[in-house]
Design an enzyme around this catalytic site. Structure first.
Site, PDB file in Angstrom:
ATOM      1  CG  HIS A 101     -12.286 -44.476   7.496  1.00 44.63           C
ATOM      2  ND1 HIS A 101     -12.041 -43.513   8.439  1.00 44.63           N
ATOM      3  CD2 HIS A 101     -11.337 -45.422   7.690  1.00 44.63           C
ATOM      4  CE1 HIS A 101     -11.007 -43.861   9.187  1.00 44.63           C
ATOM      5  NE2 HIS A 101     -10.557 -45.020   8.752  1.00 44.63           N
TER       6      HIS A 101
ATOM      7  CD  GLU B 162     -13.263 -40.338   8.165  1.00 46.94           C
ATOM      8  OE1 GLU B 162     -12.128 -39.934   7.841  1.00 46.94           O
ATOM      9  OE2 GLU B 162     -13.500 -41.486   8.537  1.00 46.94           O
TER      10      GLU B 162
ATOM     11  NE  ARG C 248      -7.911 -41.993  12.538  1.00 46.86           N
ATOM     12  CZ  ARG C 248      -7.797 -43.271  12.177  1.00 46.86           C
ATOM     13  NH1 ARG C 248      -7.501 -43.585  10.935  1.00 46.86           N
ATOM     14  NH2 ARG C 248      -7.992 -44.236  13.060  1.00 46.86           N
TER      15      ARG C 248
END
Lengths: 319, 319
Positions: A280, A261, A232
């Protein structure tokens, strides 16, 4: 038809699949429940549902309202490997499972794609418009340090087996990790990354790991090392990473997750030649839905047979 | 010292290492000869040399002149895996070995780097300056067709073993290739590539394979397939490839070798988003010299012990 439905409800375990905001995902998960022998609860028999398969990773805000409509609820299956969007909703009255492990294999593949892109200088060659110098390094035999000892690490170690890398794993305890050459505890982080050609961030995000990769950690890395983040974005202090990339403290970074993000188009990281950003995609919906469907089918079958579920969430630890 | 040298020459096998145009390579190969127990011929005792280790892949034009100064010559070790620059000089009075197999492992790694870059859309993500759509496909479980059954294919099949790809190999005969799921003969090329997600060109360049990948071959491929060329540029009809990439006949191409090579900056291929070009870096001098040194050491040892040499060139076949 109505009679048949009533009969089926009377003897079967009802499983709610919601919300319906992502039709393909909802349909796939309903299929998985049915294949496992479960019956998908309809709007009218929702309150008899003993389990809930949550079918939208991004709709956690509707979660509590639905839960309150399910007095018979025992088990909740969450759709992602990371559960941090649901952390406020992890009610200990219920058993929670998430998709951890399910998505590990495609993510491990993406780690290798990014590590090779960095070491092989594809970040330079891809945008080039003329023949360049013959540069690049091997992942074969390289020192690889993986932060985290979950499913991604398991699959990564397995995929890299014929590559004869020298693999170190950083985990809570320093118990040996199968297939790794060395294992370090989290408080030995700097030592673990000091000789690495590639540092792979594959931690789940917890209070313990947030921000661990800061200026001092980057300073402990080799000047030509690449950082690959598929955990992450919050594990890294992004401003410190920008500085480390700009000053050549580390060789480069390949980020499939960012903080913030999505990364805003104005962010400095987009301008750095030694930074590869992928949106991602370690595991995309397209790659992941079949894997999630398999996991849900497996877990529904286990639930119906009173067996232990796969991917249990440790509510206290938050993963 | 002079006496010792004469004595050593009298009982040892002299091996010429030339030219000296690439100092690091020359020095490394002299070391390899010495480590194997051979003696490097000096300018004054050159005519007693029984073997020649050629130390510059690009200086073939000086080759014949040197050969003519070596009346005792029996064996020539060439430095590259492909021998086409030396084809006019392959005098059947001598045994020729090349470095085939030696460089296979780093090249096989580069194949995987390029295949992953294509399937994972790194050609799109690397130049991007904002967060994009979540796209990409897996190499895991993909259909991979490899053209050629030499060292690169051997190493590629080995590296990909945990990836559970469905691997087809195209070779002269259709004898089974170890580790491949199917084997095709060269005249079955179109059938072999028709279901491939990735087509890997790993042939040596011969009259038989030059230009085999033309418009009709590209038309036989899937519209989303990626072509990875680590063989030689001449296997492809470059103009046909440009057309196939522009019209979407195939998904993309990742080329580590080109025709012409180096590819001129004015070439159309540099402008195509679905074409990745790397400047012949599958195996760089830095990666390759240690591997070549090992091969030379091994072969000198075999030569001194009258054992069969590794990497024998079939003069008639041209590889």
């Amino acid at each position: 038809m109505a009679a048949a439905t009533i009969y089926s409800c009377a003897v079967s375990t009802l499983i709610a699949v919601a919300p319906e905001s992502l039709p393909a995902m909802h349909r796939g998960l309903c299929d998985a429940v049915t294949r496992a022998g479960g019956v998908v609860a309809s709007e009218t028999d929702l309150e008899q549902a003993e389990a809930l398969v949550w079918a939208d990773p991004a709709a956690a805000e509707h979660f509590t309202a639905l839960i309150n409509r399910l007095p018979a609820l025992k088990w909740v299956q969450l759709p992602y490997a990371g559960v941090e969007t649901f952390t406020d909703h992890l009610d200990p009255r219920f058993t929670f499972t998430c998709a951890k492990g399910t998505y590990a294999l495609p993510v491990a593949e993406h780690v290798i794609a990014l590590a090779l892109a960095g070491l092989r200088d594809l970040h330079t060659f891809v945008p080039a418009t003329s023949w360049g110098d013959r540069t690049g390094r091997n992942l074969l035999g390289a020192n690889v340090t993986v932060l985290g000892a979950g499913g991604i690490t398991t699959e990564l170690v397995r995929l890299l087996e014929p590559w004869r890398c020298n693999i170190s794993v950083v985990r809570r305890s320093n118990d040996p990790f199968p297939g790794a050459d060395r294992t370090f505890a989290t408080n030995e982080l700097r030592q673990a990354i000091s000789a690495a050609d590639v540092v792979v961030v594959a931690w789940a995000l917890t209070d313990e790991t947030a921000g661990l990769l800061d200026a001092s950690a980057f300073a402990a890395m080799k000047h030509d090392a690449w950082l690959v983040n598929v955990g992450r974005g919050g594990h890294l202090v992004t401003d410190h990473l920008v500085a480390a990339l700009e000053t050549g403290t580390i060789g480069g970074a390949a980020l499939d997750v960012t903080d913030p993000e999505p990364l805003p188009a104005t962010h400095r990281l987009w301008q750095l030649d030694n930074c590869i950003i992928t949106p991602h995609v370690g595991n995309t919906a397209e790659m992941g839905l079949p894997l999630l469907m398999q996991r849900v089918e497996d877990n529904v079958r286990r639930f119906l047979q009173n067996q232990e579920l796969v991917g249990l969430v440790d509510i206290e630890a938050g993963y």
